[in-house]
Design an enzyme around this catalytic site. Structure first.
Site, short mmCIF file in Angstrom:
data_model
loop_
_atom_site.label_atom_id
_atom_site.label_comp_id
_atom_site.label_asym_id
_atom_site.label_seq_id
_atom_site.Cartn_x
_atom_site.Cartn_y
_atom_site.Cartn_z
N THR A 162 -1.57 2.45 -8.10
CA THR A 162 -2.32 3.20 -8.78
C THR A 162 -1.97 4.28 -9.68
O THR A 162 -2.33 4.52 -10.87
CB THR A 162 -3.59 3.83 -7.95
OG1 THR A 162 -3.93 2.61 -6.49
CG2 THR A 162 -4.80 4.38 -8.28
N ASN A 176 -1.17 5.26 3.12
CA ASN A 176 -1.38 6.09 2.00
C ASN A 176 -2.85 6.91 1.96
O ASN A 176 -3.77 6.54 2.45
CB ASN A 176 -1.76 4.98 0.76
CG ASN A 176 -1.69 5.47 -0.45
OD1 ASN A 176 -1.71 7.03 -0.65
ND2 ASN A 176 -1.81 4.59 -1.66
N SER A 204 -5.09 5.50 -0.79
CA SER A 204 -5.11 4.05 -0.60
C SER A 204 -6.48 3.39 -1.44
O SER A 204 -7.49 3.46 -1.09
CB SER A 204 -4.98 3.38 0.68
OG SER A 204 -4.80 2.03 0.65
N SER A 205 -6.10 2.56 -2.33
CA SER A 205 -7.12 1.85 -3.17
C SER A 205 -7.85 0.49 -2.09
O SER A 205 -6.90 -0.15 -1.81
CB SER A 205 -6.66 1.18 -4.16
OG SER A 205 -5.94 2.20 -5.02
N GLU A 207 1.06 -8.16 2.10
CA GLU A 207 0.70 -7.36 3.35
C GLU A 207 1.29 -7.94 4.51
O GLU A 207 0.81 -9.31 4.76
CB GLU A 207 -0.65 -6.93 3.48
CG GLU A 207 -0.91 -5.84 2.42
CD GLU A 207 -2.22 -5.07 2.66
OE1 GLU A 207 -3.14 -5.53 3.60
OE2 GLU A 207 -2.59 -4.24 2.27
N GLY A 253 -0.56 -5.73 -2.89
CA GLY A 253 0.74 -6.51 -2.67
C GLY A 253 0.78 -7.49 -1.54
O GLY A 253 -0.20 -7.08 -0.80
N SER A 261 0.82 -1.20 -0.01
CA SER A 261 -0.06 -0.04 -0.04
C SER A 261 0.91 1.07 -0.02
O SER A 261 2.01 1.37 0.73
CB SER A 261 -0.87 -0.16 1.24
OG SER A 261 -1.51 1.21 1.19
N GLY A 262 0.60 1.99 -0.75
CA GLY A 262 1.43 3.43 -1.04
C GLY A 262 2.56 3.23 -1.83
O GLY A 262 3.37 4.24 -1.94
#
Ligand SMILES: Nc1ncnc2c1ncn2[C@@H]1O[C@H](COP(=O)(O)OP(=O)(O)OP(=O)(O)O)[C@@H](O)[C@H]1O
Ligand SMILES: [Mg+2]
Length: 1024
Positions: free
Chosen positions: A112, A157, A160-161, A386, A384, A107-108
């Site tokens: 995206t 993030n 974050s998605s 985690e 990805g 994340s981050g």
């Protein structure tokens, strides 16, 4: 040159495949770090792109950059996401097959963003038409909508998605983007009702409250205050500095209309968003029996309005559970805790289903209606691996997903590597790699896998809890080498595991999961009457999301993990038929700071993203491979035989080249179309040699090019000059022709005029005649006689001007005469009058007259000063008028004697010095004789009354005409002069005569002839 040779040390290598120590994680990290500090965030592992999040705007995404990367060979330019995107696109176009780009990372890490960059690249680089632009806009604008509803600020993030996204872009055979399709995975619905400290709910809630206009908020019953809503305040951070909710709101509103949302869709959509907020504010209180009762009638009012469900139905649904007994339905009241749970479940379900509706709606707008065959590029932006301190059900799903994707990657990469070796005829050397099938099986195997056990626990009757699940797992899969729990662990490991934990050894490393909440999250229960209540909604979206068929199915709905597993299977199927490309995103630090490279954090991601694994596979045999053409093209300057052009095949050229470079046989292999180089150092040596040579070549090429340019310019200038010259010549020729035409016309008219010059003036000769006139008059002006004496030199006139000429001549003569006359002085006039008189007397009579005309008369020929004073005194009183030297011939013997002849007022005197030799009064002057010849003799005849008196005078005077004219003027007579012929008689003394004979002769002589006559011979003036 120095710079380019040392650049590798400074900025690292741009393809990890060329890393000598390719098994060393430290070397890998060193290279990443070097490049990161030089703002080089992209590095390849073959065709895989490793991307580091720079956490700052880099100037590498401009239109110019896109143009640079468009259609350029993948390895020719520094690594870039555009290079990858372009390569995918061109491969798709040339091979007409489907591809996907898997973008993964923490994340981050920038997944995206990478996805958006690729999309933008296609938007700019693909062919465009009005229709295609429409699709392009929809593809681009679907992003902000999905991000508003599916992204949120998390600790990691700010954007974050919270869902996995797979997006297909469909291209027609010309490469135009004609449509798209989006699949979403596992939206994190729990965020709707709960956020950790420092996190937010989905962006759309804040955008609506902050950005929605007053009317809309009023209509939705909302306040412009995020703090007012329970669902927005749990993270205690409604405001985020990096997020501008208001402007994002405007973008979303605009995007919604572009992706085909009608006004009523939008109305219902925001009705739902507002309803969720109202739901969150519902407060339950325990009634006397301990059951939940609802108090916020205000919130109920808005919920009822926005969802289009009667308030009491809603109230019932939120506080009671419907239990179906055998024959009847019973409503059992909720406790307060239950009611809160049911409310949150409803909120999550409503939001989750609306999100799915949204994705479907966008898909409708992106759908391509044309049925012709399309090729596809898929973009997979998915969470990805985690690993947190506490990992729960979500991490389990996510990591499972990554295991599946890794499996796919290994399969596809090894397959393609092997295929390439085979295709090239190079012997395949098996690659040692870790096959993660064992872990995938551990998770997904039927009946024995963790998913099966989890579902079983969820579905079985009786008191199932997270801990019974753990026990079951220990029981069934306890011996698995990749599974361990507190109970199963050895002494050492146990310390790191809590009682409720289980640990999986994923391909990327170990992850410890806490089993707490697994059952609940997997069940994701929405009480049945909750659904039934929703089915009564008048809100069209809700109606669509809760179809009436659903509650009737007695079957339990699929658990979350099973749904996820099936969607993953679907995804793997989709991806399995496509060519894979990879972008692995890495975040360099947790603080979102630019320029900070946290070794531990990056090392962790390198490991979990499987990058070393990937590199190992790519480096199994040969570090470098390139098509012969490309290799030869780049390095041919290094060998005199291949530079500048190699005539044979590229493979032969490469063979000659590497022989020249001294490659050892074990360093390379020649494939069918490619050269394979085993060690990077071999390539680097070649590259370094090329860098040295390049500069020399560049200078040469530059010189040639300059020459070529100058030559080209010269050629152009020459052509231009010729053109101008031609034009100029043409112009001049045309002018000349016009001039000639004009001249011909003039000459013709002239000739015609000339031919008709004697005819009366008319059209044919008018101009000619006027020319003749003008010409004659002009010439005449310049050729006028200079004096009257030249008057006969008058220019001969043309016939038409004869009369005029005559007239002019007269005029001119008159004018000249007048001018002449005006110029004559009184003295000259007197002189001329004398000349006129002379002419009367002698013209045509005496032969020598004409010669005398031009000799002007003087007043006197002897000045007063030259005369004898004594003689002068004697005659002075008579007023001397004229005196002239003469020769006097004696009357007897005719001896010549020089004398002066003087005319006074009264008489003529013959002087010899002081003596007056003879005085002749004019009264006694009978006449004067002169011959008709050219001699200068004159005989003055006097009256002789007395013998003593002297007789006639025989004189010779050089100024005969002047003297006689003066004399005639003084005596005022002109008829006393006689011009005689042959001889003249004269009186020597009274009664005695003498004779003078005048003759013409060869010479002028005067002598006394034998006959006693004075003979005067003179030469004829005519013969002179
Ligand atoms: N190439 C880039 N250039 C500049 N900034 C970037 C770049 N990539 C990412 N960022 C920054 O990092 C932030 C996070 O990136 P992004 O949202 O793409 O992460 P993500 O991998 O999608 O995370 P998540 O899994 O949480 O959705 C972005 O909002 C942006 O500020
Ligand atoms: Mg994201």
């Amino acid at each position: 040159m120095e710079a380019s040779l040392t650049a590798r040390d400074r900025v690292g290598i741009q393809d990890f495949v060329l890393l000598d120590a390719y098994t060393s994680e430290t070397a890998f990290l060193d290279n990443l770090r070097k490049r990161f500090h030089e703002n080089l965030i992209y590095t390849y592992i073959g065709t895989l792109l490793v991307s580091l999040n720079p956490y700052k705007e880099l100037d590498i995404y401009s239109k110019k950059q896109m143009d640079t990367y468009m259609g350029v060979n993948f390895f020719e330019l520094p690594p870039h996401i555009y290079a990858l995107a372009d390569n995918v696109f061109r491969t798709m176009m040339s091979e007409f097959n489907n591809h996907f780009i898997l973008i993964s990372g923490e994340s981050g890490a920038g997944k995206t963003e990478a996805c958006k960059k690729i999309l933008h690249f296609y938007a700019v680089s693909c062919p465009s038409t009005k229709i295609l632009n429409n699709v392009r806009d929809r593809l681009l604008l679907s992003n902000p909508v999905l991000e508003a509803f599916g992204n949120a600020k998390t600790l990691k993030n700010d954007n974050s998605s919270r869902f996995g996204k797979y997006m297909d872009i469909q291209f027609d055979h010309q490469g135009g983007a004609v449509g798209g399709h989006i699949l979403s995975y596992l939206l994190e619905k729990s965020r709707v009702v709960h956020q950790n400290h420092g996190e937010r709910n989905f962006h759309i809630f804040y955008q609506l409250v902050d950005g929605g206009d007053e009317d809309l908020l009023r209509w939705l019953g909302l306040r412009r205050d995020c703090q007012h809503y329970n669902y927005l305040v749990q993270g205690d951070c409604a405001k985020v500095s990096s997020v501008n909710d208001r402007s994002d709101w405007r973008t979303v509103r605009k995007a919604l209309s572009v992706v085909d949302f009608s006004e009523s869709d939008v109305e219902h959509l925001f009705g739902i968003v507002a309803s969720v907020l109202h739901l969150g504010n519902l407060k339950f209180e325990a009634d006397t029996r301990g059951y939940a009762a609802l108090h916020n009638s205000q919130e109920m009012h808005w919920l009822s309005k926005l969802l289009g469900i009667p308030a009491q139905v809603l109230q019932q649904g939120l506080t009671h559970r419907k239990i179906e007994a055998k024959t009847e339905e019973v409503f059992s009241p909720f406790s307060v805790d239950h009611a809160v749970y049911a409310r949150d479940a409803l909120a999550k379900a409503v939001y989750g289903r609306t999100f799915n509706w949204l994705v479907n709606k966008i898909n409708e707008s992106l759908a391509n209606v044309d049925s012709s065959r399309k090729t596809v590029i898929g973009l997979l932006d998915i969470y990805g691996f985690e690993v947190f301190t506490v990992n729960s059900f979500e991490q389990f799903c996510i990591n499972y997903c990554n295991e599946k994707l890794q499996q796919l990657f290994i399969q596809l990469t090894l397959k393609s590597e092997q295929a390439e070796y085979e295709m090239e005829g190079v012997e395949w050397e098996p690659v040692p790699y870790f096959n993660n099938k064992i872990i995938c099986d551990l998770v997904e195997e039927k009946h024995r896998g963790i998913i099966s056990l989890l579902d079983e626990e969820c579905l079985r009757p009786g008191e199932a809890t997270d801990f019974t699940l753990l026990e079951k797992m220990e029981e069934i899969i306890g011996g698995h080498p990749h599974f361990v729990t507190h109970k199963l662990a050895d002494q050492k490991t146990r310390k790191s595991l809590a009682r409720g934990d289980f640990r999986l050894l994923h391909y990327a490393g170990e992850v410890t999961y806490s089993v707490v909440g697994f059952l609940d999250k997997n069940n994701d229960l929405l009480y049945r009457n909750g659904k039934e209540v929703m089915q009564q909604s008048k809100n069209l979206i809700i109606k669509h999301c809760f179809p009436p068929s659903e509650p009737d199915q007695k079957k339990r709905p699929e658990t979350v993990v099973t749904q996820f597993k099936s969607s993953l299977v679907g995804l793997i199927e989709i991806l399995g038929t496509k060519e894979p490309w990879y972008v692995r995103c890495i975040k360099p630090n947790e603080a979102k700071e630019p320029g900070r490279f946290d070794d531990v954090l990056v090392r962790h991601q390198v490991k979990y993203l499987g990058l070393m694994e990937h590199l190992r596979v790519r480096r199994a045999g040969f570090a470098y491979r390139r098509k012969y053409e490309i290799f030869l093209q780049r390095y041919k300057p290094l060998c005199p035989d291949t530079w500048p052009n190699w005539k044979g095949t590229a493979a032969e050229g490469v063979q000659v080249l590497i022989k020249h470079l001294g490659y050892q046989p074990d360093e390379y292999k020649m494939g069918r179309t490619k050269i394979f180089i085993r060690h990077p150092r071999t390539l680097f040596a070649t590259e370094d040699a090329f860098q040295v040579c390049k500069h020399k070549l560049a200078t040469k090429i530059q010189a040639k090019y300059k020459g070529y340019r100058v030559k080209g310019d010269y050629q152009k200038q020459k052509e231009a000059a010729t053109k101008i010259e031609n034009c100029w010549r043409g112009l001049m020729a045309r002018k000349e022709r016009e001039k000639r035409e004009w001249a011909v016309a003039i000459i013709k008219r002239f000739i015609k005029g000339f031919m008709t010059r004697n005819e009366p003036s008319g059209a044919d000769n008018r101009e000619y005649l006027s020319y003749v006139r003008h010409s004659y008059l002009t010439r005449l002006r310049e050729n006028l006689p200079k004096t009257l004496l030249h008057k006969d030199l008058w220019l001969t006139p043309p016939p038409i001007l004869k009369e005029t000429s005559l007239f002019l001549k007269q005029l001119f003569i008159r004018h000249m005469v007048r001018k002449y006359v005006q110029g004559i002085t009184e003295e000259r006039k007197a002189l001329l009058l004398l000349k006129v008189q002379t002419s009367f007397m002698f013209k045509g009579k005496k032969e020598s007259y004409p010669l005398s005309v031009r000799t002007p008369f003087l007043d006197t020929r002897i000045g007063i000063g030259d005369m004898n004073m004594k003689a002068l005194r004697m005659i002075k009183h008579e007023n001397v008028k004229y005196s002239v030297p003469v020769v006097k011939y004696d009357r007897n013997g005719f001896r010549p004697r020089p004398r002066q002849l003087v005319f006074t007022r009264d008489a003529a005197y013959l002087l010899d010095e002081a003596k007056i030799k003879q005085r002749i009064r004019y009264g006694s002057l009978k006449g004067v004789s002169v011959s008709n010849l050219s001699d200068n003799f004159l005989i003055l005849h006097v009256t002789c009354d007395d013998v003593k008196q002297k007789g006639d005078l025989v004189l010779e005077c050089d100024f005969l005409f002047e003297a006689l004219t003066k004399l005639s003027a003084i005596v005022d007579k002109c008829d006393f002069i006689q011009v005689v012929q042959d001889s003249v008689r004269f009186d020597i003394q009274p009664g005695r005569e003498g004779v003078v004979d005048f003759r013409s002769g060869q010479e002028s002589v005067v002598y006394r002839a034998k006959n006693g006559h004075l003979t005067v011979k003179s030469t004829s003036t005519k013969s002179r």
